[in-house]
Design a protein around this motif. Structure first.
Motif, mmCIF file in Angstrom:
data_model
loop_
_atom_site.group_PDB
_atom_site.id
_atom_site.type_symbol
_atom_site.label_atom_id
_atom_site.label_comp_id
_atom_site.label_asym_id
_atom_site.label_seq_id
_atom_site.Cartn_x
_atom_site.Cartn_y
_atom_site.Cartn_z
ATOM 1 N N UNK A 78 0.848 -1.183 0.000
ATOM 2 C CA UNK A 78 0.000 0.000 0.000
ATOM 3 C C UNK A 78 0.875 1.221 0.000
ATOM 4 N N UNK A 79 0.683 2.098 -0.990
ATOM 5 C CA UNK A 79 1.535 3.271 -1.133
ATOM 6 C C UNK A 79 0.692 4.528 -1.159
ATOM 7 N N UNK A 80 1.048 5.492 -0.339
ATOM 8 C CA UNK A 80 0.338 6.763 -0.308
ATOM 9 C C UNK A 80 1.031 7.730 -1.257
ATOM 10 N N UNK A 81 0.420 7.960 -2.441
ATOM 11 C CA UNK A 81 1.033 8.824 -3.453
ATOM 12 C C UNK A 81 1.125 10.275 -2.997
ATOM 13 N N UNK A 82 0.340 10.638 -1.978
ATOM 14 C CA UNK A 82 0.391 12.022 -1.492
ATOM 15 C C UNK A 82 1.621 12.280 -0.649
ATOM 16 N N UNK A 83 2.195 11.183 -0.142
ATOM 17 C CA UNK A 83 3.366 11.337 0.726
ATOM 18 C C UNK A 83 2.945 11.677 2.144
ATOM 19 N N UNK A 84 3.763 11.286 3.115
ATOM 20 C CA UNK A 84 3.514 11.622 4.513
ATOM 21 C C UNK A 84 4.851 11.665 5.212
ATOM 22 N N UNK A 85 4.831 11.522 6.534
ATOM 23 C CA UNK A 85 6.090 11.643 7.249
ATOM 24 C C UNK A 85 7.067 10.532 6.891
ATOM 25 N N UNK A 86 6.583 9.462 6.281
ATOM 26 C CA UNK A 86 7.466 8.376 5.884
ATOM 27 C C UNK A 86 7.834 8.460 4.408
ATOM 28 N N UNK A 87 7.491 9.551 3.760
ATOM 29 C CA UNK A 87 7.852 9.725 2.364
ATOM 30 C C UNK A 87 7.277 8.627 1.500
ATOM 31 N N UNK A 88 8.141 7.968 0.732
ATOM 32 C CA UNK A 88 7.695 6.944 -0.207
ATOM 33 C C UNK A 88 7.718 5.547 0.388
ATOM 34 N N UNK A 89 7.881 5.429 1.675
ATOM 35 C CA UNK A 89 7.915 4.112 2.289
ATOM 36 C C UNK A 89 6.543 3.438 2.180
ATOM 37 N N UNK A 90 6.558 2.110 2.193
ATOM 38 C CA UNK A 90 5.301 1.370 2.107
ATOM 39 C C UNK A 90 4.516 1.557 3.397
ATOM 40 N N UNK A 91 3.272 1.991 3.254
ATOM 41 C CA UNK A 91 2.431 2.220 4.422
ATOM 42 C C UNK A 91 1.761 0.926 4.866
ATOM 43 N N UNK A 92 1.547 0.026 3.916
ATOM 44 C CA UNK A 92 0.968 -1.288 4.203
ATOM 45 C C UNK A 92 1.810 -2.330 3.494
ATOM 46 N N UNK A 93 2.154 -3.388 4.204
ATOM 47 C CA UNK A 93 2.940 -4.461 3.607
ATOM 48 C C UNK A 93 2.343 -5.803 4.024
ATOM 49 N N UNK A 94 1.874 -6.560 3.042
ATOM 50 C CA UNK A 94 1.265 -7.854 3.298
ATOM 51 C C UNK A 94 1.729 -8.880 2.272
ATOM 52 N N UNK A 95 1.541 -10.142 2.615
ATOM 53 C CA UNK A 95 1.708 -11.219 1.647
ATOM 54 C C UNK A 95 0.359 -11.915 1.549
ATOM 55 N N UNK A 96 -0.221 -11.868 0.365
ATOM 56 C CA UNK A 96 -1.476 -12.566 0.134
ATOM 57 C C UNK A 96 -1.167 -13.940 -0.429
ATOM 58 N N UNK A 97 -1.770 -14.967 0.138
ATOM 59 C CA UNK A 97 -1.503 -16.347 -0.272
ATOM 60 C C UNK A 97 -2.799 -17.008 -0.720
ATOM 61 N N UNK A 98 -2.727 -17.677 -1.875
ATOM 62 C CA UNK A 98 -3.890 -18.407 -2.376
ATOM 63 C C UNK A 98 -3.488 -19.842 -2.678
ATOM 64 N N UNK A 99 -4.210 -20.809 -2.093
ATOM 65 C CA UNK A 99 -3.968 -22.231 -2.307
ATOM 66 C C UNK A 99 -4.923 -22.707 -3.397
ATOM 67 N N UNK A 100 -4.401 -23.074 -4.554
ATOM 68 C CA UNK A 100 -5.242 -23.453 -5.677
ATOM 69 C C UNK A 100 -5.970 -24.766 -5.458
ATOM 70 N N UNK A 101 -5.458 -25.608 -4.566
ATOM 71 C CA UNK A 101 -6.116 -26.889 -4.300
ATOM 72 C C UNK A 101 -7.290 -26.747 -3.345
ATOM 73 N N UNK A 102 -7.063 -26.052 -2.235
ATOM 74 C CA UNK A 102 -8.106 -25.935 -1.208
ATOM 75 C C UNK A 102 -8.946 -24.677 -1.352
ATOM 76 N N UNK A 103 -8.514 -23.742 -2.218
ATOM 77 C CA UNK A 103 -9.181 -22.449 -2.432
ATOM 78 C C UNK A 103 -9.096 -21.548 -1.197
ATOM 79 N N UNK A 104 -8.149 -21.850 -0.296
ATOM 80 C CA UNK A 104 -7.986 -21.036 0.902
ATOM 81 C C UNK A 104 -7.235 -19.744 0.591
ATOM 82 N N UNK A 105 -7.615 -18.685 1.318
ATOM 83 C CA UNK A 105 -6.955 -17.390 1.176
ATOM 84 C C UNK A 105 -6.339 -17.009 2.519
#
Length: 339
Positions: free
Chosen positions: A68-95
């Motif tokens: 997640x990136x805030x294009x307006x900028x804030x006190x953290x400049x261009x740093x990522x404001x949100x960082x996640x890993x989304x995982x999808x299992x194609x066999x079980x359909x789990x998220x």
């Protein structure tokens, strides 16, 4: 009749898609003219970084680095404001969703110890990938960078009637609005404020929980018939606000699997660092979460493993144990002397 249906479907798709693109572009133009945002920021910035070199895609699992990136900028400049890993299992359909807290203190390749959210500004999505690989032994195949202004537009298309949340207390500082406590249905801008509010009584931990809650509820809402009919429009809305290397075939695979799983397929979540595995410290880069590297690495790897991988690991472990026991019997057989 069949040809008529195909033609009508194509026209509908084109109309809806162009409608979404037009909506997104009109909104983006208005924001740029009023100085609220510049949606080209994330793309201009990432063009100067090394290309993304994620792991080869394998059937059974899909790991996507969500930034997640805030294009307006804030006190953290261009740093990522949100960082996640989304995982999808194609066999079980789990998220699954694994959130990496922004102040997690890690080794960033070529830059030493830093907060993990600094990796994005230092080297774009590829350096974030390398940082996660080096510290947690987890690699990802894809990435998706979302402009926060685009997030609110996406929410409004997926959930035109809003997303229902239970706000624990009044939220106002730093989000440009006031969200009253209690059960409420939030539109895109309001939901963005809800997930970005930083003055939580639980500090950044509460914010991570709200982010995971919002994405889980958006996933449920996306399973509705109304959203399916508006899918072309959603794709058009998303395009100006997201940068990704996910190909259309993979997107289709994920979408098809999510539909098969339905709303009953709940999103599993994890937060890194896990409970009891970190301390709050202040170092040269500011306040950080100093983590137990081994504990968090194993927790993330286990969380993102597919059921098939876990079964395979069990079999390998069992074979090693059986092999060790057999070797010991042979080694000390007979009179008890080593043979």
């Amino acid at each position: 009749m069949c040809m008529f249906f195909v033609a009508a479907s194509g026209l509908y798709f084109a109309y809806q898609y162009n409608s979404g693109v037009s909506l997104a572009n009109d909104e983006a133009t208005n924001e740029i003219q009023t100085g609220l945002s510049d949606n080209s920021t994330i793309y201009d910035q990432n063009s100067q970084f090394n290309p993304f070199e994620g792991a080869d895609a394998q059937f059974g699992e899909i790991n996507v680095l969500l930034i997640g990136n805030d294009a307006r900028g804030d006190e953290d400049g261009a740093r990522s404001d949100v960082l996640m890993i989304g995982h999808y299992d194609q066999d079980t359909k789990k998220v699954k969703l694994a959130s990496l807290m922004r102040d997690t203190y890690v080794e960033v390749p070529d830059y030493g110890m830093q907060k993990i959210n600094a990796a994005y500004s230092l080297g774009g999505p590829e350096l974030v990938r390398q940082t996660i690989k080096q510290n947690f032994d987890v690699d990802v195949q894809y990435y998706a960078i979302v402009n926060f202004e685009g997030f609110s537009k996406i929410v409004d298309v997926i959930a035109p009637d809003g997303i229902e949340v239970n706000i624990p207390y009044e939220m106002s500082h730093g989000i440009g609005m006031t969200l009253e406590a209690g059960e409420q249905s939030l539109n895109g801008d309001q939901l963005l404020g809800y997930v970005r509010f930083r003055h939580d009584i639980h500090s950044d931990f509460g914010r991570v929980e709200r982010q995971q809650e919002a994405l889980s509820k958006l996933k449920d809402q996306a399973m509705s018939v109304n959203t399916l009919l508006n899918l072309p429009k959603l794709m058009g809305v998303i395009e100006p606000y997201i940068e990704t290397n996910i190909d259309s075939k993979t997107l289709f695979t994920i979408g098809k699997g999510l539909l098969a799983g339905g709303k009953s397929n709940e999103v599993e979540s994890l937060r890194i660092p896990v409970e009891g595995s970190f301390t709050n410290e202040r170092v040269n880069v500011g306040a950080v979460l100093a983590i137990d590297a081994y504990t968090n690495r194993e927790a993330l790897k286990d969380f993102l493993s597919t059921d098939a991988q876990k079964e395979e690991e069990k079999e390998v472990t069992k074979e090693k144990i059986d092999s060790t026991e057999t070797d010991e019997v042979i080694y000390y057989s007979g009179s008890g002397n080593k043979e």
